[in-house]
Design a protein around this motif. Structure first.
Motif, PDB file in Angstrom:
ATOM      1  N   ILE A  27       0.853  -1.199   0.000  1.00 48.22           N
ATOM      2  CA  ILE A  27       0.000   0.000   0.000  1.00 48.22           C
ATOM      3  C   ILE A  27       0.886   1.245   0.000  1.00 48.22           C
ATOM      4  O   ILE A  27       1.794   1.372   0.829  1.00 48.22           O
ATOM      5  CB  ILE A  27      -0.942   0.016   1.211  1.00 48.22           C
ATOM      6  CG1 ILE A  27      -1.906  -1.173   1.139  1.00 48.22           C
ATOM      7  CG2 ILE A  27      -1.714   1.332   1.286  1.00 48.22           C
ATOM      8  CD1 ILE A  27      -2.813  -1.300   2.332  1.00 48.22           C
ATOM      9  N   ALA A  68      -1.883   3.426  -9.319  1.00 43.15           N
ATOM     10  CA  ALA A  68      -2.943   2.823  -8.508  1.00 43.15           C
ATOM     11  C   ALA A  68      -3.429   1.522  -9.146  1.00 43.15           C
ATOM     12  O   ALA A  68      -3.626   0.509  -8.448  1.00 43.15           O
ATOM     13  CB  ALA A  68      -4.096   3.806  -8.353  1.00 43.15           C
ATOM     14  N   ARG A 110      -3.082  -2.242  -7.442  1.00 41.06           N
ATOM     15  CA  ARG A 110      -4.293  -3.017  -7.130  1.00 41.06           C
ATOM     16  C   ARG A 110      -4.224  -4.413  -7.745  1.00 41.06           C
ATOM     17  O   ARG A 110      -4.714  -5.381  -7.157  1.00 41.06           O
ATOM     18  CB  ARG A 110      -5.532  -2.269  -7.622  1.00 41.06           C
ATOM     19  CG  ARG A 110      -5.855  -1.046  -6.773  1.00 41.06           C
ATOM     20  CD  ARG A 110      -6.844  -0.109  -7.435  1.00 41.06           C
ATOM     21  NE  ARG A 110      -7.006   1.115  -6.644  1.00 41.06           N
ATOM     22  CZ  ARG A 110      -7.633   2.207  -7.058  1.00 41.06           C
ATOM     23  NH1 ARG A 110      -8.162   2.238  -8.291  1.00 41.06           N
ATOM     24  NH2 ARG A 110      -7.728   3.265  -6.277  1.00 41.06           N
ATOM     25  N   ASP A 159      -2.621  -0.982  -3.046  1.00 42.73           N
ATOM     26  CA  ASP A 159      -3.495   0.147  -3.383  1.00 42.73           C
ATOM     27  C   ASP A 159      -2.709   1.442  -3.264  1.00 42.73           C
ATOM     28  O   ASP A 159      -1.562   1.461  -2.779  1.00 42.73           O
ATOM     29  CB  ASP A 159      -4.720   0.180  -2.463  1.00 42.73           C
ATOM     30  CG  ASP A 159      -5.956   0.731  -3.192  1.00 42.73           C
ATOM     31  OD1 ASP A 159      -5.772   1.477  -4.172  1.00 42.73           O
ATOM     32  OD2 ASP A 159      -7.081   0.380  -2.794  1.00 42.73           O
ATOM     33  N   TYR A 183      -3.260   5.550  -1.966  1.00 41.53           N
ATOM     34  CA  TYR A 183      -4.055   6.565  -1.291  1.00 41.53           C
ATOM     35  C   TYR A 183      -3.262   7.869  -1.283  1.00 41.53           C
ATOM     36  O   TYR A 183      -2.022   7.863  -1.281  1.00 41.53           O
ATOM     37  CB  TYR A 183      -4.372   6.146   0.140  1.00 41.53           C
ATOM     38  CG  TYR A 183      -5.213   4.896   0.246  1.00 41.53           C
ATOM     39  CD1 TYR A 183      -6.595   4.977   0.364  1.00 41.53           C
ATOM     40  CD2 TYR A 183      -4.626   3.630   0.227  1.00 41.53           C
ATOM     41  CE1 TYR A 183      -7.377   3.824   0.454  1.00 41.53           C
ATOM     42  CE2 TYR A 183      -5.387   2.483   0.310  1.00 41.53           C
ATOM     43  CZ  TYR A 183      -6.768   2.586   0.424  1.00 41.53           C
ATOM     44  OH  TYR A 183      -7.536   1.451   0.506  1.00 41.53           O
ATOM     45  N   ASP A 213     -12.868   7.827  -2.356  1.00 37.19           N
ATOM     46  CA  ASP A 213     -12.623   7.362  -0.986  1.00 37.19           C
ATOM     47  C   ASP A 213     -11.144   7.078  -0.741  1.00 37.19           C
ATOM     48  O   ASP A 213     -10.759   6.622   0.339  1.00 37.19           O
ATOM     49  CB  ASP A 213     -13.445   6.098  -0.697  1.00 37.19           C
ATOM     50  CG  ASP A 213     -13.125   4.964  -1.671  1.00 37.19           C
ATOM     51  OD1 ASP A 213     -12.591   5.257  -2.759  1.00 37.19           O
ATOM     52  OD2 ASP A 213     -13.424   3.809  -1.335  1.00 37.19           O
ATOM     53  N   HIS A 214     -10.303   7.350  -1.748  1.00 38.18           N
ATOM     54  CA  HIS A 214      -8.864   7.181  -1.595  1.00 38.18           C
ATOM     55  C   HIS A 214      -8.149   8.533  -1.448  1.00 38.18           C
ATOM     56  O   HIS A 214      -6.924   8.581  -1.413  1.00 38.18           O
ATOM     57  CB  HIS A 214      -8.279   6.440  -2.809  1.00 38.18           C
ATOM     58  CG  HIS A 214      -8.568   4.979  -2.824  1.00 38.18           C
ATOM     59  ND1 HIS A 214      -9.834   4.456  -2.698  1.00 38.18           N
ATOM     60  CD2 HIS A 214      -7.728   3.902  -2.942  1.00 38.18           C
ATOM     61  CE1 HIS A 214      -9.789   3.130  -2.751  1.00 38.18           C
ATOM     62  NE2 HIS A 214      -8.515   2.769  -2.896  1.00 38.18           N
ATOM     63  N   ALA A 220      -6.344   9.539   6.785  1.00 34.73           N
ATOM     64  CA  ALA A 220      -6.017   8.454   5.858  1.00 34.73           C
ATOM     65  C   ALA A 220      -5.653   7.173   6.610  1.00 34.73           C
ATOM     66  O   ALA A 220      -6.090   6.074   6.248  1.00 34.73           O
ATOM     67  CB  ALA A 220      -4.870   8.882   4.953  1.00 34.73           C
ATOM     68  N   LEU A 235      -7.291   3.471   6.538  1.00 32.78           N
ATOM     69  CA  LEU A 235      -6.481   2.355   6.066  1.00 32.78           C
ATOM     70  C   LEU A 235      -6.350   1.225   7.083  1.00 32.78           C
ATOM     71  O   LEU A 235      -6.324   0.048   6.715  1.00 32.78           O
ATOM     72  CB  LEU A 235      -5.056   2.856   5.741  1.00 32.78           C
ATOM     73  CG  LEU A 235      -4.790   3.419   4.352  1.00 32.78           C
ATOM     74  CD1 LEU A 235      -3.396   4.030   4.303  1.00 32.78           C
ATOM     75  CD2 LEU A 235      -4.889   2.308   3.333  1.00 32.78           C
TER      76      LEU A 235
END
Length: 597
Positions: free
Chosen positions: A494, A517, A521, A526, A528, A552-553, A561, A565
């Motif tokens: 992440i 991103a 994924r 992911d 953010y 939402d990221h 954040a 997370l």
């Protein structure tokens, strides 16, 4: 009832900028401006003659350049203290450009100089109208330092024959002049050399011990008296001391540039170089003095003022002008309050010219050479050159390339080379923003991010900060750095991106984030982002990149954040982890093995 439409004051101030400072004019300001103007007129008298000589023009043209252009620049510029007129750098560039096309001092050479001045003014005016005043910010000060240092050697080398009384070929290059000097060193005229040395030493002594007195005038007087004595007792045929000749005692006559399209095309590249150099000089000087005067400078208005001054000047026997550092600095020091000081200086210079023009006939050419040696020495900024050599290899490269190009290549080409190098290094810096993995420092409050490798790091989340703009030129570097960090910590799937230091993003930057991103994924990770600035968010939203990343990221703050997370992280990995990087980690029980020990 009919009403007169209101006039936009901002538009009126741009059209007639002198309306801004007119309310400052009063009885007291007129008095100090008049004193400053007369002082400036005395200072520019020897300078104007010297600079015109450098430019290959008759001496009076240097004085003409300090009259009409100075008035126009004062009325239509934005600085209260900037004084325009002939400058060393522009004079040497003009000589380099025009001496290849005509014999210096001839009527055709003068016509070309006036045409070059007109084109220079048109370029400057066009850039001002187009609001390109920020262009000078991209010209490194190192370019100007390197160019002026090279120009100083060119000025000195061009006057060697007059200083030593040698017969050297006219218009020779720097290398050819120095070679010819060493070959003919045995032919030095010691009468001429004596006059030149007396002038030089007098100027140095007066400048050192009586800085308030115009040292150039003192030097000229000393040289003229010695030449007069030698010619009187020995005869000018024996001494070989040549005199400058009387100046025409008249105000600037009307003149007409050459509008032949072929000539205009030939002069355009040189005119553009002169325009950029002149604008750099003028805006740099205006800003430097404005800091001390607590005034704000409008770069676009200065472009317009300089452009108009050169356009008008070309029809009043003036060659290309710009801001003069010596006269502008003096103008501020003696207390000038408005640009009327520059107007008074021009009027006073006209009166002085009418009075002293016949006396200039007693000035030896050797004394003029010595004055130009003093001018050349003053151009070499040893303090800043030493600082550049110590501080930056890139700036040193720009300095040396510009310096040697000035000596051995065409002068306008030297300016272009320096500017291009400055832009290349600027683009290199902006295209390589700092991309660093950061970690909250638990030893401080409120846990600011640190790049220290000694701090514990989260095995699942990598926090990365980008310091700089994310645009097409920087995308490759940022992607490369993210790949390096990913290889260094492969278990961190992440990526949490700190965007607080990203001031600008373009389409390429937005696409790069969306692709990052998407790639993460696919690998079970992911991306953010937090701390996005409004301008960056607007570009990303219009380009559809917010939708690609997921709204939402995107978060305003790091803590927000992390709170989002934390529940998404792998619970088993968190249970085994002993790092406790984030505040949320501290609520978890420590691993059994650690507790048992």
């Amino acid at each position: 009832m009919f009403r007169t439409p209101a006039v936009d004051p901002l538009w009126l101030y741009r059209l007639l900028p002198f309306l801004r400072w007119m309310p400052r004019v009063g009885k007291e300001s007129l008095r100090v401006d008049l004193v400053a103007g007369v002082t400036g007129a005395i200072i520019v008298l020897p300078q104007g003659v010297a600079f015109a000589t450098i430019a290959g023009l008759p001496p009076e043209y240097g004085l003409y350049t300090a009259m009409v252009p100075a008035i126009i620049a004062a009325l239509f510029g934005s600085s209260w203290h900037l004084v325009s007129g002939p400058t060393t750098a522009i004079s040497i560039v003009m000589f380099g450009a025009l001496s290849l096309m005509a014999e210096p001092g001839t009527p055709y050479y003068i016509e070309l100089a006036l045409t070059l001045t007109l084109l220079t003014g048109l370029f400057q005016l066009a850039m001002g109208i187009a609001r390109l005043g920020t262009l000078v910010n991209f010209i490194s000060h190192t370019v100007v330092i390197g160019f002026t240092a090279g120009a100083a050697l060119l000025i000195a080398s061009s006057q060697i024959k007059n200083f030593f009384g040698l017969n050297l070929p006219h218009g020779a290059s720097f290398g050819q002049t120095m070679l010819g000097f060493f070959h003919r060193i045995g032919e030095i005229n010691f009468y001429v050399l004596g006059v030149a040395l007396v002038t030089l030493l007098t100027g140095m002594v007066v400048k050192r011990f009586a800085p308030r007195f115009p040292y150039m005038i003192a030097a000229m007087l000393a040289g003229s008296l010695m030449a007069l004595a030698l010619n009187h007792y020995l005869g000018d045929a024996r001494t070989g001391i040549r005199l400058l000749g009387a100046l025409p005692g008249r105000l600037p006559p009307l003149s007409l540039p050459d509008f032949d399209p072929k000539v205009l095309g030939q002069l355009a590249p040189s005119a553009l170089a002169v325009a950029m150099l002149g604008l750099t000089e003028a805006v740099s000087i205006a800003r430097a003095i404005a800091v001390r005067a607590e005034q704000r400078i409008d770069g676009n208005q200065e472009f317009i003022g300089q452009g108009l001054s050169n356009i008008f000047g070309s029809f009043f026997s003036a060659y290309a002008s710009s801001g003069s550092f010596n006269r502008s600095g003096l103008n501020f020091e003696v207390g000038a309050r408005t640009p009327l000081a520059a107007v008074f200086a021009s009027i006073a210079l006209g009166i002085i010219l009418l009075l002293v023009a016949p006396l200039m006939g007693y000035l030896p050419i050797a004394s003029m050479a010595a004055i130009l040696f003093l001018v050349a020495y003053g151009l070499v900024d040893l303090h800043h050159i030493r600082a550049i050599f110590k501080a930056s290899k890139r700036e040193t490269a720009i300095l040396l390339v510009t310096f040697f190009s000035t000596l051995f290549v065409e002068l306008e080409f030297a300016i272009y080379v320096g500017i291009i190098l400055s832009l290349i290094f600027y683009l290199m810096r902006t295209s390589r923003p700092n991309v660093v993995a950061v970690i909250p420092d638990p030893g401080t409050s409120p846990h600011p991010l640190s790049a220290s490798a000694q701090l514990p790091y989260c095995p699942q989340v990598q926090v990365v900060r980008i310091d700089g703009s994310l645009f097409f030129g920087a995308v490759h570097h940022v992607e490369q750095r993210l790949a390096e960090l990913e290889q260094q910590y492969p278990e961190q799937k992440i990526l949490l991106l700190n965007a607080r230091s990203i001031n600008f993003i373009d389409i390429a930057g937005g696409e790069s984030l969306a692709q990052e991103a998407k790639r993460r994924r696919k690998q079970g990770g992911d991306l953010y982002i937090y701390g996005i600035k409004p301008a960056m968010y607007e570009v990303m939203e219009r380009g559809g990149f917010i939708r690609a990343l997921g709204s939402d990221h995107i978060f305003a703050h790091r803590k927000e954040a992390i709170r989002h997370l934390f529940p998404l992280l792998d619970a088993e990995t968190c249970a085994r982890c002993t790092q406790r990087v984030f505040d949320e980690c501290k609520a978890l029980p420590m691993p059994l093995s650690t507790t048992a020990s």
